[in-house]
Design a protein around this motif. Structure first.
Motif, PDB file in Angstrom:
ATOM      1  N   GLY A   1      -7.192  -9.653   2.386  1.00 49.77           N
ATOM      2  CA  GLY A   1      -7.368  -9.762   3.822  1.00 49.77           C
ATOM      3  C   GLY A   1      -7.632 -11.162   4.307  1.00 49.77           C
ATOM      4  O   GLY A   1      -7.760 -11.385   5.501  1.00 49.77           O
TER       5      GLY A   1
ATOM      6  N   ASP B   1      -0.551  -4.002   4.517  1.00 42.72           N
ATOM      7  CA  ASP B   1      -0.912  -3.037   3.486  1.00 42.72           C
ATOM      8  C   ASP B   1      -0.939  -1.636   4.095  1.00 42.72           C
ATOM      9  O   ASP B   1      -1.508  -1.429   5.175  1.00 42.72           O
ATOM     10  CB  ASP B   1      -2.273  -3.394   2.903  1.00 42.72           C
TER      11      ASP B   1
ATOM     12  N   SER C   1      -4.923  -0.099   4.004  1.00 39.97           N
ATOM     13  CA  SER C   1      -5.977  -0.788   4.759  1.00 39.97           C
ATOM     14  C   SER C   1      -5.509  -1.337   6.094  1.00 39.97           C
ATOM     15  O   SER C   1      -6.324  -1.610   6.979  1.00 39.97           O
ATOM     16  CB  SER C   1      -6.541  -1.944   3.922  1.00 39.97           C
TER      17      SER C   1
END
Length: 322
Positions: free
Chosen positions: A2, A95, A98
């Motif tokens: 992230g 993703d 997520s």
């Protein structure tokens, strides 16, 4: 994951040297996954501002590939021989689980590869098994990508016929075909190309005043045509000459499109790649078949997944902080 993004430029994507067979199989697998309920997408969203001018968004997500993608495409009219591209695209990769952004990819090169892979995937399910002559109506960048894709699929091709508004672009494609071992011939009449080709790829860009000029009745009794141009270059009243008509997704399109971007009323698609991904059509290879497609978001997802995976292995691209 992230805290950084992988950025791949057009040169980065080119450096990966995606093989046409890799791209074709990735596209077919995306359609198999769709049939199995492992991915989903929205129909293309388009904002038209005028002939050849507009914006498009294509969204898809795959539990099998563990990613979601958004392709953003901008189209603007440019004068002939302009150094400024008329189409610009980016792909954002996130993703699946997520939602974290993973990568930002140049979409222009991926679109070239994806589009040719879609045509080749359809040909593998619909076209005659041993074509010798391929005809290109329109000879720009997409024609060069299709030349590579179809030579990979049909190494027995011996000749390429080229028809274009631009003599220079047709001669350039003829030279490229010759370098690949084909006899490249520029023709002055579209009917001549149709009558001599086993495979026809039409790639005529939208333009004010364009009139459809391709007559399906001029084709050989056994032939395959892929309309990368949505069908705008084909005369609608002649399309019933095709025995089998297919698209990428019936949920997205029910018929080819005319020069005004409206579905034609003369024919309807009977099949799509979702049903054909596992096996060829039982009779199309011995008849006239037509593949026309708007571009399916799942095909872009498939190529984005392939590109990111290969880039990570090769260490290609720039990692950007978020």
């Amino acid at each position: 994951m992230g805290n950084e993004l992988l950025y791949l430029s057009r040169a980065d994507v080119q450096a990966l040297a995606i093989a046409p067979s890799e791209a074709r199989e990735a596209v077919l697998q995306a359609f198999r996954d769709h049939a199995a309920g492992l991915n989903q997408s929205l129909p293309k969203s388009a904002l038209g501002l005028g002939p050849g001018h507009g914006f498009q968004a294509m969204t898809a997500a795959s539990s099998a590939q563990s990613i979601a993608t958004l392709k953003w495409v901008a189209m603007a009219p440019v004068p002939p021989k302009s150094p400024v591209p008329g189409i610009n695209a980016l792909i954002c990769v996130s993703d699946y689980a997520s939602g974290a952004p993973i990568a930002v990819l140049d979409g222009d090169e991926i679109t070239l590869i994806r589009t040719a892979a879609l045509s080749a995937a359809a040909a593998s399910r619909l076209a005659p098994p041993a074509p010798r002559t391929i005809g290109f109506v329109g000879c720009g960048l997409q024609a060069h990508a299709h030349l590579a894709a179809f030579l990979d699929l049909y190494p027995g091709l011996t000749s390429a016929l080229l028809f274009s508004r631009s003599r220079a672009s047709a001669e350039s494609l003829a030279e490229a075909a010759s370098l690949r071992g084909l006899v490249g011939e520029v023709v002055d009449e579209a009917d001549q190309l149709l009558a001599r080709s086993d495979i026809v790829i039409s790639m005529v860009p939208g333009a004010p005043g364009l009139q459809p000029f391709l007559d399906a009745n001029r084709l050989k009794p056994v032939a395959f045509a892929s309309a990368v141009d949505l069908g705008r270059s084909w005369r609608p009243e002649t399309l019933p000459a095709f025995d089998v008509l297919a698209t990428d997704s019936l949920a997205q399109s029910s018929a080819p499109y005319d020069v005004d971007g409206q579905p034609v009323t003369t024919v309807r698609f009977q099949h799509n790649l979702i049903e054909l991904a596992d096996a060829p059509h039982p009779t199309a290879a011995g008849r006239r078949s037509f593949f026309c497609f708007r571009g399916f978001a799942l095909a872009d997802l498939a190529l984005a997944h392939l590109v990111v995976a290969k880039a990570r292995i090769a260490g290609i691209g720039v990692k950007l902080p978020r």
